[in-house]
Design a protein around this motif. Structure first.
Motif, PDB file in Angstrom:
ATOM      1  N   GLU A  99       0.849  -1.210  -0.032  1.00 57.80           N
ATOM      2  CA  GLU A  99       0.078   0.032  -0.109  1.00 57.80           C
ATOM      3  C   GLU A  99       0.935   1.233  -0.026  1.00 57.80           C
ATOM      4  OE1 GLU A  99      -2.832   2.235   3.257  1.00 57.80           O
ATOM      5  OE2 GLU A  99      -3.383   0.238   2.866  1.00 57.80           O
ATOM      6  N   VAL A 100       0.689   2.109  -1.030  1.00 55.59           N
ATOM      7  CA  VAL A 100       1.579   3.146  -1.082  1.00 55.59           C
ATOM      8  C   VAL A 100       0.776   4.420  -1.170  1.00 55.59           C
ATOM      9  CG1 VAL A 100       3.276   2.152  -2.396  1.00 55.59           C
ATOM     10  CG2 VAL A 100       1.766   3.187  -3.382  1.00 55.59           C
ATOM     11  N   ARG A 101       1.249   5.622  -0.951  1.00 53.91           N
ATOM     12  CA  ARG A 101       0.678   6.845  -1.077  1.00 53.91           C
ATOM     13  C   ARG A 101       1.421   7.784  -1.891  1.00 53.91           C
ATOM     14  NH1 ARG A 101      -3.815   8.062   2.360  1.00 53.91           N
ATOM     15  NH2 ARG A 101      -3.679   6.661   4.083  1.00 53.91           N
ATOM     16  N   SER A 102       0.879   8.627  -2.931  1.00 56.74           N
ATOM     17  CA  SER A 102       1.373   9.372  -3.847  1.00 56.74           C
ATOM     18  C   SER A 102       1.719  10.819  -2.947  1.00 56.74           C
ATOM     19  CB  SER A 102       0.436   9.911  -4.816  1.00 56.74           C
ATOM     20  OG  SER A 102      -0.729  10.467  -4.649  1.00 56.74           O
ATOM     21  N   SER A 103       2.113  11.755  -3.989  1.00 59.48           N
ATOM     22  CA  SER A 103       2.633  12.930  -2.867  1.00 59.48           C
ATOM     23  C   SER A 103       1.450  13.757  -3.091  1.00 59.48           C
ATOM     24  CB  SER A 103       3.574  13.811  -4.068  1.00 59.48           C
ATOM     25  OG  SER A 103       2.841  13.946  -5.615  1.00 59.48           O
ATOM     26  N   GLN A 104       0.434  13.284  -3.476  1.00 53.87           N
ATOM     27  CA  GLN A 104      -1.035  13.901  -3.321  1.00 53.87           C
ATOM     28  C   GLN A 104      -1.884  13.459  -2.220  1.00 53.87           C
ATOM     29  OE1 GLN A 104      -1.994  13.383  -7.283  1.00 53.87           O
ATOM     30  NE2 GLN A 104      -1.786  15.481  -7.898  1.00 53.87           N
ATOM     31  N   ALA A 154       5.786   8.010  -3.152  1.00 50.94           N
ATOM     32  CA  ALA A 154       5.599   9.193  -2.239  1.00 50.94           C
ATOM     33  C   ALA A 154       6.041  10.555  -3.083  1.00 50.94           C
ATOM     34  CB  ALA A 154       6.175   9.168  -1.028  1.00 50.94           C
ATOM     35  N   GLN A 155       7.117  10.437  -4.126  1.00 55.54           N
ATOM     36  CA  GLN A 155       7.694  11.346  -4.687  1.00 55.54           C
ATOM     37  C   GLN A 155       6.720  11.759  -6.196  1.00 55.54           C
ATOM     38  OE1 GLN A 155      11.769  10.468  -5.130  1.00 55.54           O
ATOM     39  NE2 GLN A 155      12.124  10.193  -3.165  1.00 55.54           N
ATOM     40  N   HIS A 156       5.861  11.077  -6.431  1.00 59.16           N
ATOM     41  CA  HIS A 156       5.142  11.183  -7.767  1.00 59.16           C
ATOM     42  C   HIS A 156       3.643  11.662  -7.323  1.00 59.16           C
ATOM     43  CE1 HIS A 156       8.537   9.985 -10.378  1.00 59.16           C
ATOM     44  NE2 HIS A 156       8.701   9.501  -9.366  1.00 59.16           N
ATOM     45  N   GLU A 160       0.726   9.978 -12.054  1.00 53.54           N
ATOM     46  CA  GLU A 160       2.108   9.378 -12.599  1.00 53.54           C
ATOM     47  C   GLU A 160       2.193   7.836 -12.014  1.00 53.54           C
ATOM     48  OE1 GLU A 160       4.761  13.367 -12.605  1.00 53.54           O
ATOM     49  OE2 GLU A 160       4.580  12.223 -10.890  1.00 53.54           O
ATOM     50  N   GLY A 161       1.627   7.607 -10.898  1.00 55.01           N
ATOM     51  CA  GLY A 161       1.770   6.296 -10.257  1.00 55.01           C
ATOM     52  C   GLY A 161       1.021   5.393 -11.152  1.00 55.01           C
ATOM     53  N   TYR A 162      -0.224   5.562 -11.606  1.00 54.26           N
ATOM     54  CA  TYR A 162      -0.916   4.465 -12.163  1.00 54.26           C
ATOM     55  C   TYR A 162      -1.048   4.514 -13.655  1.00 54.26           C
ATOM     56  CZ  TYR A 162      -4.761   7.849 -12.270  1.00 54.26           C
ATOM     57  OH  TYR A 162      -5.473   9.106 -12.532  1.00 54.26           O
ATOM     58  N   ALA A 163      -0.465   5.853 -14.190  1.00 55.41           N
ATOM     59  CA  ALA A 163      -0.687   5.809 -15.733  1.00 55.41           C
ATOM     60  C   ALA A 163       0.610   6.516 -16.369  1.00 55.41           C
ATOM     61  CB  ALA A 163      -1.705   6.780 -15.964  1.00 55.41           C
ATOM     62  N   GLN A 197      -2.742  -0.380  -8.801  1.00 58.15           N
ATOM     63  CA  GLN A 197      -4.332  -0.342  -8.527  1.00 58.15           C
ATOM     64  C   GLN A 197      -4.781   0.707  -7.617  1.00 58.15           C
ATOM     65  OE1 GLN A 197      -6.601  -2.010 -10.341  1.00 58.15           O
ATOM     66  NE2 GLN A 197      -8.283  -0.689  -9.552  1.00 58.15           N
ATOM     67  N   PRO A 198      -5.415   1.766  -8.217  1.00 55.72           N
ATOM     68  CA  PRO A 198      -5.932   3.073  -6.995  1.00 55.72           C
ATOM     69  C   PRO A 198      -6.860   2.407  -6.172  1.00 55.72           C
ATOM     70  CG  PRO A 198      -5.934   3.470  -9.605  1.00 55.72           C
ATOM     71  CD  PRO A 198      -5.716   2.031  -9.655  1.00 55.72           C
ATOM     72  N   SER A 199      -6.991   2.951  -4.946  1.00 52.83           N
ATOM     73  CA  SER A 199      -7.930   2.440  -4.289  1.00 52.83           C
ATOM     74  C   SER A 199      -9.100   2.861  -4.550  1.00 52.83           C
ATOM     75  CB  SER A 199      -7.573   3.234  -2.781  1.00 52.83           C
ATOM     76  OG  SER A 199      -7.687   4.721  -2.676  1.00 52.83           O
ATOM     77  N   GLU A 200     -10.329   2.460  -3.880  1.00 54.82           N
ATOM     78  CA  GLU A 200     -11.704   3.043  -4.376  1.00 54.82           C
ATOM     79  C   GLU A 200     -11.986   4.416  -4.313  1.00 54.82           C
ATOM     80  OE1 GLU A 200     -14.561   0.837  -2.365  1.00 54.82           O
ATOM     81  OE2 GLU A 200     -14.031  -1.093  -2.953  1.00 54.82           O
ATOM     82  N   LYS A 201     -11.561   4.989  -3.302  1.00 55.11           N
ATOM     83  CA  LYS A 201     -11.697   6.535  -3.140  1.00 55.11           C
ATOM     84  C   LYS A 201     -10.703   7.333  -4.258  1.00 55.11           C
ATOM     85  CE  LYS A 201     -11.218  10.343   0.290  1.00 55.11           C
ATOM     86  NZ  LYS A 201     -10.833  10.500   1.692  1.00 55.11           N
ATOM     87  N   LEU A 202      -9.546   6.772  -4.350  1.00 55.65           N
ATOM     88  CA  LEU A 202      -8.731   7.394  -5.280  1.00 55.65           C
ATOM     89  C   LEU A 202      -9.369   7.105  -6.967  1.00 55.65           C
ATOM     90  CD1 LEU A 202      -6.189   9.147  -6.368  1.00 55.65           C
ATOM     91  CD2 LEU A 202      -4.945   6.671  -6.473  1.00 55.65           C
ATOM     92  N   GLN A 203     -10.022   5.795  -7.253  1.00 59.14           N
ATOM     93  CA  GLN A 203     -10.650   5.790  -8.351  1.00 59.14           C
ATOM     94  C   GLN A 203     -11.719   6.847  -8.645  1.00 59.14           C
ATOM     95  OE1 GLN A 203      -9.556   3.371 -10.776  1.00 59.14           O
ATOM     96  NE2 GLN A 203     -10.884   4.734 -11.906  1.00 59.14           N
TER      97      GLN A 203
END
Length: 295
Positions: A99-104, A154-156, A160-163, A197-203
């Motif tokens: 489980e990762v988190r983007s810069s956003q 975390a730096q992107h 960028e992370g999923y596409a 794979q983005p989480s449901e909330k991110l999707q």
């Protein structure tokens, strides 16, 4: 070696029993036990390291030099821990996905495969650091890979992370893992970023963003169409105004009189008519037909 000692004890017991009973079979049993003990003792002093393996000998807690592939002589009480030098796959998926988190702050789930192998020259250091091959993966490759994946993502941004940045992120992860594990004697041959794979909330956020972008694009297209139509009408109006100006400037008294005469001549050629004079240029020329129906 322990087995050899047990055989010696058995041989001693059989020998004592043979002395007491004077049975030949017990003496033969004692002799056989001694031969088996001798064979076990010899085998305990020999160790074979298989192909694509490296062995680390330990004698009473002291670690010796690594053993390469082949047959080696060792002390009876020396244990040898073997490491494979073939590449091993560490696959992080399912329950092990990261489980990762983007810069956003967007949450994503990453599946990754790390192909690693033991550097034979570093086998002793890895033994001291981890203990065995399974421990190397669990204590070094596994946690370090997860940490690096989280740090890189975390730096992107989420997009960028999923596409758009998948290839760049994969390269950054591979480079970071290689640099982290190489000093420890672990060679990383390949890192495969298998799925993000983005989480449901991110999707849901992604879907809303796409809808907003599409709405913006439609509004911009409609604006461009309206501006183009307005420009077309402006050009058309300017053209009509210019044509009227040219026509007005070209319609002099002489031109109007000439048009009047030409009209009378054409009418007279087709029907019996009589005409009124074209006037002095200030009135409207009149053509009257001969049937008396009007002008």
């Amino acid at each position: 070696m322990v087995f050899a000692i047990l055989l010696i004890l058995v041989a001693a017991g059989l020998f004592v029993a043979a002395r007491v009973t004077e049975k030949r079979s017990l003496k033969l049993g004692a002799l056989g036990s001694l031969l088996a003990a001798a064979l076990a003792a010899v085998l305990s002093c020999v160790h074979v390291v298989g192909a694509y393996e490296v062995g680390v000998p330990v004698t009473f807690g002291k670690v010796g030099d690594p053993l390469k592939s082949g047959m080696h002589l060792k002390l009876p009480f020396t244990s040898v821990t073997t490491f494979s030098t073939r590449p091993v796959d560490l696959t992080l998926e399912g329950e092990d996905e990261i489980e990762v988190r983007s810069s956003q702050g967007g949450v994503m789930y990453v599946e990754l495969t790390v192909k690693w192998s033991v550097n034979p020259e570093s086998a002793v250091d890895l033994y001291r650091l981890a203990g065995d091959e399974e421990a190397i993966q669990e204590r070094l490759v596994y946690p370090d890979s997860r940490e690096i994946v989280r740090n890189v993502f975390a730096q992107h941004t989420s997009e960028e992370g999923y596409a758009s940045g998948r290839e760049e992120i994969s390269l950054e992860i591979a480079t970071a893992i290689e640099e982290r594990l190489a000093p420890r004697g672990i060679t990383v041959t390949n890192v495969n970023l298998r799925n993000v794979q983005p989480s449901e909330k991110l999707q849901e956020q992604i879907d809303r963003t796409i809808q907003q972008q599409q709405a913006t694009e439609r509004a911009e297209e409609e604006q461009r169409t309206a501006e183009a139509e307005a420009e077309r009408k402006r050009i058309e109006a300017e053209g009509i105004a210019e044509a009227n100006r040219i026509l007005e400037e070209s319609l002099t008294d002489r031109v109007l009189a000439k048009l009047c005469i030409d009209a009378f001549a054409e009418a007279a050629a087709q029907n019996p008519v009589y005409t009124s004079p074209c006037g002095d240029g200030t009135g409207t020329p009149v053509i009257v037909d001969g049937t008396g129906t009007g002008d």
